[in-house]
Design an enzyme around this catalytic site. Structure first.
Site, short mmCIF file in Angstrom:
data_model
loop_
_atom_site.label_atom_id
_atom_site.label_comp_id
_atom_site.label_asym_id
_atom_site.label_seq_id
_atom_site.Cartn_x
_atom_site.Cartn_y
_atom_site.Cartn_z
N LYS A 65 -4.54 -6.48 -10.69
CA LYS A 65 -4.45 -5.90 -9.34
C LYS A 65 -4.73 -4.39 -9.30
O LYS A 65 -5.17 -3.87 -8.28
CB LYS A 65 -3.06 -6.15 -8.74
CG LYS A 65 -2.81 -7.59 -8.32
CD LYS A 65 -1.47 -7.67 -7.61
CE LYS A 65 -1.14 -9.08 -7.19
NZ LYS A 65 0.05 -9.14 -6.34
N ASP A 102 -0.08 -8.36 0.65
CA ASP A 102 1.32 -8.72 0.34
C ASP A 102 2.30 -8.21 1.40
O ASP A 102 3.28 -8.90 1.73
CB ASP A 102 1.74 -8.19 -1.03
CG ASP A 102 1.20 -9.06 -2.17
OD1 ASP A 102 0.95 -10.25 -1.93
OD2 ASP A 102 1.03 -8.54 -3.28
P1 NAP Z 1 7.32 -6.31 -11.38
O1 NAP Z 1 6.33 -5.30 -10.93
O2 NAP Z 1 7.27 -6.83 -12.78
O3 NAP Z 1 8.81 -5.70 -11.11
C1 NAP Z 1 9.96 -6.37 -11.56
C2 NAP Z 1 11.19 -5.75 -10.93
O4 NAP Z 1 12.34 -6.50 -11.37
C3 NAP Z 1 11.43 -4.29 -11.36
O5 NAP Z 1 12.02 -3.60 -10.29
C4 NAP Z 1 12.41 -4.47 -12.53
O6 NAP Z 1 13.22 -3.35 -12.77
C5 NAP Z 1 13.27 -5.59 -12.00
N1 NAP Z 1 13.98 -6.26 -13.09
C6 NAP Z 1 13.48 -7.16 -13.96
N2 NAP Z 1 14.45 -7.53 -14.84
C7 NAP Z 1 15.55 -6.83 -14.51
C8 NAP Z 1 16.89 -6.78 -15.03
N3 NAP Z 1 17.26 -7.52 -16.10
N4 NAP Z 1 17.79 -5.97 -14.42
C9 NAP Z 1 17.44 -5.21 -13.35
N5 NAP Z 1 16.20 -5.22 -12.81
C10 NAP Z 1 15.27 -6.02 -13.39
O7 NAP Z 1 7.27 -7.60 -10.46
P2 NAP Z 1 6.80 -7.73 -8.93
O8 NAP Z 1 5.36 -8.05 -8.90
O9 NAP Z 1 7.31 -6.55 -8.17
O10 NAP Z 1 7.58 -9.07 -8.49
C11 NAP Z 1 9.00 -9.12 -8.45
C12 NAP Z 1 9.43 -10.56 -8.17
O11 NAP Z 1 8.93 -10.96 -6.90
C13 NAP Z 1 8.88 -11.59 -9.16
O12 NAP Z 1 9.87 -12.55 -9.39
C14 NAP Z 1 7.72 -12.22 -8.43
O13 NAP Z 1 7.49 -13.57 -8.82
C15 NAP Z 1 8.20 -12.16 -6.99
N6 NAP Z 1 7.10 -12.06 -6.02
C16 NAP Z 1 7.08 -12.97 -5.00
C17 NAP Z 1 6.08 -12.89 -4.06
C18 NAP Z 1 6.05 -13.89 -2.94
O14 NAP Z 1 4.97 -14.09 -2.37
N7 NAP Z 1 7.17 -14.48 -2.59
C19 NAP Z 1 5.11 -11.88 -4.14
C20 NAP Z 1 5.17 -10.95 -5.18
C21 NAP Z 1 6.19 -11.06 -6.13
P3 NAP Z 1 12.75 -2.24 -13.84
O15 NAP Z 1 11.76 -1.38 -13.13
O16 NAP Z 1 14.01 -1.54 -14.20
O17 NAP Z 1 12.15 -2.98 -15.01
#
Ligand code: NAP
Length: 274
Positions: A65, A102
């Site tokens: 992306k 998004d």
């Molecule tokens: P990302 O860029 O990898 O970000 C992950 C986030 O989760 C970060 O803020 C990270 O915090 C936090 N995190 C992960 N493990 C953690 C833990 N053990 N304790 C505290 N915080 C933790 O992922 P993303 O693309 O933003 O997506 C996030 C979630 O949304 C995923 O599950 C994804 O599947 C879902 N999503 C859904 C849609 C939809 O259409 N419904 C769209 C996009 C994403 P740190 O920065 O501290 O690591």
């Protein structure tokens, strides 16, 4: 025949081909939508060769992306601010145009599941500061939300977002207290997803009118949503964001904003649960 693809690495898990091919069939279009796995080192050459081969559009998923922005001739304002492109449309003149859908998906999902929710009624508290959070903030700003608070385990990532967007930073340890002022509470971390630890958040201070939204959709009813529903708060599940973000892509390529039928939603729910 119009050729479109979702590109990622890996990409076989993507639900986008199912969604778009269902709409292609519904609107009786002469088109096909594939999933194509591209290794990061081949991204630019392979996109160019696909365009030469007649591809006119792409959805872009992890991990491309950000890297794909380098080969876009134009990038729209939201995608620039979000810092990621998830939609490409190739113009008749061969120009590669980048967008991000998004934020639209997040807002449209809330408007569909909770049409009465008033975005101007109060502040949003977003938990998480990954790629999804930036798109959510962008979407919320376009709805004139009065204030946005963001908390994240890694504070520097929120500070980074604050360079682009006018947001308030909440310390991770203070998140339980910050819940008190939220009209909208959003989990945008991967916590609560199957295979991940649960999200620890105390909802006892949450206002009775606040809406709780989880963008995690596997499971559909996360522990956060179950806890919010149990104390009488409105909830919004996450799978609709995925469905709604696909609609403006389809419109860019085919000129029609498709609807999400109950049949499509149920089929995607079943597939996402597998
Ligand atoms: P990302 O860029 O990898 O970000 C992950 C986030 O989760 C970060 O803020 C990270 O915090 C936090 N995190 C992960 N493990 C953690 C833990 N053990 N304790 C505290 N915080 C933790 O992922 P993303 O693309 O933003 O997506 C996030 C979630 O949304 C995923 O599950 C994804 O599947 C879902 N999503 C859904 C849609 C939809 O259409 N419904 C769209 C996009 C994403 P740190 O920065 O501290 O690591």
């Amino acid at each position: 025949m119009k050729k479109i693809a979702v590109i990622g690495h890996p990409v076989s898990h993507s639900l986008s081909p199912f969604i778009h091919n269902a709409w292609i069939e519904e609107y009786r279009l002469n088109a096909k939508y594939d999933a194509v796995d591209i290794a990061p080192e081949n991204l630019k050459t392979q996109i160019r060769s696909m365009i030469a081969d007649g591809y006119v559009g792409f959805n872009v998923t992890i991990p491309h992306k950000i890297a794909v922005m380098d080969i876009c001739d134009t990038i729209d304002e939201s995608a620039k601010n979000i810092g990621a492109v998830n939609l490409i449309a190739v113009s008749r003149q061969g120009k590669i145009q980048g967008f991000n859908t998004d934020g639209f998906g997040f807002i449209a999902n809330i408007k569909t599941q909770k049409p009465s929710f008033d975005f101007s009624s109060g502040a949003a508290l977003i938990i998480g500061a990954g790629g999804a959070t930036r798109a959510i903030i962008d979407g919320l700003m376009q709805q004139n939300i009065p204030e946005i608070y963001v908390t994240n385990r890694t504070r520097s990532k929120v500070a980074d977002i604050a360079k682009t967007y006018n947001i308030n930073i909440v310390d991770w340890e203070q998140r339980h207290r910050a819940v008190k002022n939220a009209a909208l509470l959003v989990n945008a971390t991967s916590l609560g997803m199957v295979g991940q630890p649960p999200l620890e958040i105390d909802l006892s201070r949450l206002s009775a009118n606040a809406l709780v939204c989880d963008i995690v959709y596997k499971p559909l009813m996360t522990d956060l949503l179950l806890a919010a529903a149990a104390q009488g708060n409105g909830i919004v599940t996450g799978l609709g964001m995925l469905l709604h973000q696909a609609r403006p892509s389809f419109k860019k390529w085919f000129g029609v904003l498709p609807d999400i039928s109950d049949k499509l939603r149920m089929e995607i729910e079943q597939k996402a649960a597998q």
